[in-house]
Design a protein around this motif. Sequence first.
Motif, PDB file in Angstrom:
ATOM      1  N   VAL A  52      -8.867  12.681  -3.976  1.00 25.84           N
ATOM      2  CA  VAL A  52      -7.239  13.298  -4.563  1.00 25.84           C
ATOM      3  C   VAL A  52      -6.770  11.762  -4.433  1.00 25.84           C
ATOM      4  O   VAL A  52      -7.365  11.110  -3.315  1.00 25.84           O
ATOM      5  N   ASN A  69      -8.642   9.855  -1.213  1.00 26.05           N
ATOM      6  CA  ASN A  69      -9.140  10.518  -0.108  1.00 26.05           C
ATOM      7  C   ASN A  69     -11.143  11.373   0.105  1.00 26.05           C
ATOM      8  O   ASN A  69     -11.405  10.697  -1.017  1.00 26.05           O
ATOM      9  N   TRP A  70     -11.274  11.780   1.114  1.00 24.87           N
ATOM     10  CA  TRP A  70     -12.677  12.167   1.099  1.00 24.87           C
ATOM     11  C   TRP A  70     -12.696  13.534  -0.095  1.00 24.87           C
ATOM     12  O   TRP A  70     -13.960  13.527   0.258  1.00 24.87           O
ATOM     13  N   GLN A  71     -11.973  13.416  -0.677  1.00 23.33           N
ATOM     14  CA  GLN A  71     -11.909  14.958  -1.742  1.00 23.33           C
ATOM     15  C   GLN A  71     -12.049  14.193  -2.930  1.00 23.33           C
ATOM     16  O   GLN A  71     -12.080  15.065  -3.899  1.00 23.33           O
ATOM     17  N   GLU A 105       3.305   2.503   2.588  1.00 23.54           N
ATOM     18  CA  GLU A 105       3.310   2.411   3.890  1.00 23.54           C
ATOM     19  C   GLU A 105       2.420   1.306   4.704  1.00 23.54           C
ATOM     20  O   GLU A 105       2.665   0.971   5.363  1.00 23.54           O
ATOM     21  N   SER A 106       2.645   0.327   3.550  1.00 18.54           N
ATOM     22  CA  SER A 106       1.834  -0.410   4.860  1.00 18.54           C
ATOM     23  C   SER A 106       2.163  -1.501   3.916  1.00 18.54           C
ATOM     24  O   SER A 106       2.705  -1.684   2.653  1.00 18.54           O
ATOM     25  N   ARG A 107       2.249  -2.885   4.103  1.00 22.80           N
ATOM     26  CA  ARG A 107       2.182  -4.528   3.180  1.00 22.80           C
ATOM     27  C   ARG A 107       1.927  -5.621   3.849  1.00 22.80           C
ATOM     28  O   ARG A 107       1.844  -5.688   5.158  1.00 22.80           O
ATOM     29  N   ARG A 160      -8.205  -6.674   1.944  1.00 24.60           N
ATOM     30  CA  ARG A 160      -7.388  -5.608   0.693  1.00 24.60           C
ATOM     31  C   ARG A 160      -6.673  -6.453  -0.421  1.00 24.60           C
ATOM     32  O   ARG A 160      -6.241  -6.029  -1.217  1.00 24.60           O
ATOM     33  N   ARG A 170       1.671   5.542  -0.131  1.00 30.72           N
ATOM     34  CA  ARG A 170       0.889   6.906  -0.095  1.00 30.72           C
ATOM     35  C   ARG A 170       2.363   7.633  -0.604  1.00 30.72           C
ATOM     36  O   ARG A 170       2.704   7.681   0.005  1.00 30.72           O
ATOM     37  N   GLY A 171       1.410   9.145  -1.833  1.00 33.94           N
ATOM     38  CA  GLY A 171       2.763   9.484  -2.304  1.00 33.94           C
ATOM     39  C   GLY A 171       3.491   8.684  -2.710  1.00 33.94           C
ATOM     40  O   GLY A 171       3.958   7.895  -3.484  1.00 33.94           O
ATOM     41  N   LYS A 172       4.825   8.867  -2.015  1.00 35.88           N
ATOM     42  CA  LYS A 172       5.842   7.807  -3.237  1.00 35.88           C
ATOM     43  C   LYS A 172       6.816   6.589  -2.253  1.00 35.88           C
ATOM     44  O   LYS A 172       7.328   5.897  -2.365  1.00 35.88           O
ATOM     45  N   GLN A 173       5.989   6.700  -0.856  1.00 36.81           N
ATOM     46  CA  GLN A 173       6.523   5.670  -0.040  1.00 36.81           C
ATOM     47  C   GLN A 173       5.547   4.633   0.271  1.00 36.81           C
ATOM     48  O   GLN A 173       4.489   4.586   0.246  1.00 36.81           O
ATOM     49  N   VAL A 212       0.743  -1.034   0.206  1.00 32.78           N
ATOM     50  CA  VAL A 212      -0.322   0.013   0.017  1.00 32.78           C
ATOM     51  C   VAL A 212       0.875   1.219  -0.320  1.00 32.78           C
ATOM     52  O   VAL A 212       1.789   1.434   0.463  1.00 32.78           O
ATOM     53  N   VAL A 238      -4.893   9.401  -3.235  1.00 34.07           N
ATOM     54  CA  VAL A 238      -3.336   9.738  -2.602  1.00 34.07           C
ATOM     55  C   VAL A 238      -2.081   7.922  -2.958  1.00 34.07           C
ATOM     56  O   VAL A 238      -1.396   8.697  -1.699  1.00 34.07           O
TER      57      VAL A 238
END
Lengths: 341, 341
Positions: free
Chosen positions: A330, A326-328, A20-22, A288, A15-18, A13, A332
């Motif tokens: 966008v 995200n909630w807008q 975050e989770s696996r 997921r 987020r941005g360039k990183q 998973v 992420v």
Amino acid sequence: MTAHTGSGLLAEVTRGKQVESRHLGRAVVVDADGSVVWSCGDVDAAVFPRSTVKSLLAIELVESGAADRLGLSDEALALACASHNGEEAHARVAASMLAAVGRDVAALECGTHWPTYEPAARALAAAHQSACPLHNNCSGKHAGLICLACDQGVDPVGYIDPAHEIQRRVTDVLASMTQTPHTDANRGTDGCSMPTYAVPLKALAHGFARFGSGVGLSSERAKATQRLREAVAAHPFMVAGTGRYDTTVMNNFETRAFIKMGAEGVMIAALPEQGLGFAIKTDDGANRAAEVAMSALLHHFGGESLCRTAKDHAIFAETKTQTLRNWQGVTVGEIRAALTI
Amino acid sequence: MTAHTGSGLLAEVTRGKQVESRHLGRAVVVDADGSVVWSCGDVDAAVFPRSTVKSLLAIELVESGAADRLGLSDEALALACASHNGEEAHARVAASMLAAVGRDVAALECGTHWPTYEPAARALAAAHQSACPLHNNCSGKHAGLICLACDQGVDPVGYIDPAHEIQRRVTDVLASMTQTPHTDANRGTDGCSMPTYAVPLKALAHGFARFGSGVGLSSERAKATQRLREAVAAHPFMVAGTGRYDTTVMNNFETRAFIKMGAEGVMIAALPEQGLGFAIKTDDGANRAAEVAMSALLHHFGGESLCRTAKDHAIFAETKTQTLRNWQGVTVGEIRAALTI
């Protein structure tokens, strides 16, 4: 302090360039003869199959002739194999199954929870109604067992008990399909109060290679599994519901792919034409990760005979790398399959 | 195919006699001078702190004098640090913060989602109302930034943009508290559209050792962090809500423990009296594992000065091994801390 696992990387998973989770886990592809075509991690270890085996629990309902005698629709058979969203149609079909044997919601022993599809829960609330056992994601499985019991002249009360005659009969089918003993020693209790029996991940996949292809089954059983697969393929909404992975993929591939999610990150699939069975268990229980991993496996092993059109490929492309917004709205990050196939 | 991880075992989930799922991750306990007291896995690697740093983002609101000038209540300050359930009281306090600067819900740029506490969502639906940005779990943080902007004579529009003057000011505080540069290179976007900057897990824990103890902070900043801790301790419901871990634990320990969950399995804590900071990141993003692991760490490192009564011990006993019940209320397993402390 580093943990040693018998598992491999299934999904990441970002987020941005990183990253975050696996998610680590185990996965296996087996042919109808039981040979391992591909695997990741320790696939001889046992897992609770949870809701992935609902279609195996429904075999007896068809094979016994009960479904035909009761005039159960394909929608009802699909619901017997379901972990559904509790949407209006799901609750309605569950009620119709119970009505077919002169019962109602009071016969269900699954317990109550609000629809997992939140708009359905809010619609109930807006109508000033409450949730009932018909909305429990397992109500179709339970209604199926009640139908079987009544057809066979067995009192359905207590059908969730491992010692109940109907429970023993469907458990025998499970044991036969997975070629694994189902005893007190490997029994746990599922969320809906039914027993769940731990089986090796490889045996679970082999069971679905047989469920899909009919190889190694009696002709009566092979007919029953085909009927269930066709019922699910005709009504994939019944098996899960709006926005759900199983429904989305099966809606596209119809009888060419059978898929079922279970709790705690278990997932199975069958590709009947290829004679392949698939099983995944994420170590951490995340669904997921099982989704993106399953799409990567089906896309790879299904090959050109499964994916015939650009849309077929697109379904897997979209589900093996899922955009996170995200909630807008966008973007992420993404969740993406990370298996080495 | 076995994956090598830089992580350790944090938690196990059982069903019947078997471990069904397990969670790996990293965790660290740091003292106020930045020395590592205990760690598990690679704690120099960077993680997105997500909502765990909301209290750090609220420092400038207090330290600048804005909170006092605007007459913000302790409930409002607690909500500025919150990932709340969207219950009626949460939405009401968020609205009151906006009203303090002559604004309303239209000023929020966090997006809309239904209350995460499902009874609150259903209550809204039953009243034929819709969710709005006040119900977004981050509405307090956003309202806090809007309050700060208006107090400082800055147009709040676009306050979620990394280049906005108010965003830059609170990001400078974050960078100072975590002693980590916050730049384009380590920036991701959070669920509520605000930036989130990846920082080493150890630096995150050290930031909260300082937040809790005041060590190494200017006297103005130490006063601001104390005010925020006291506001949260007085109103732990505001930080999360009904049934939530952070609320449950802080409700018992008041100013003796500060805890905050973030998305994707990040969690921080501070024990002000011991001068310790804690940070956890589960590899897979599971919050359930971070909860049991945090309770195990707080119970161990808090010692007798944190747990003074049988009830104090009981809170941790109940939260470091959590019973799993099914829809009929039957115990089916447990989730338990599995760290080696």
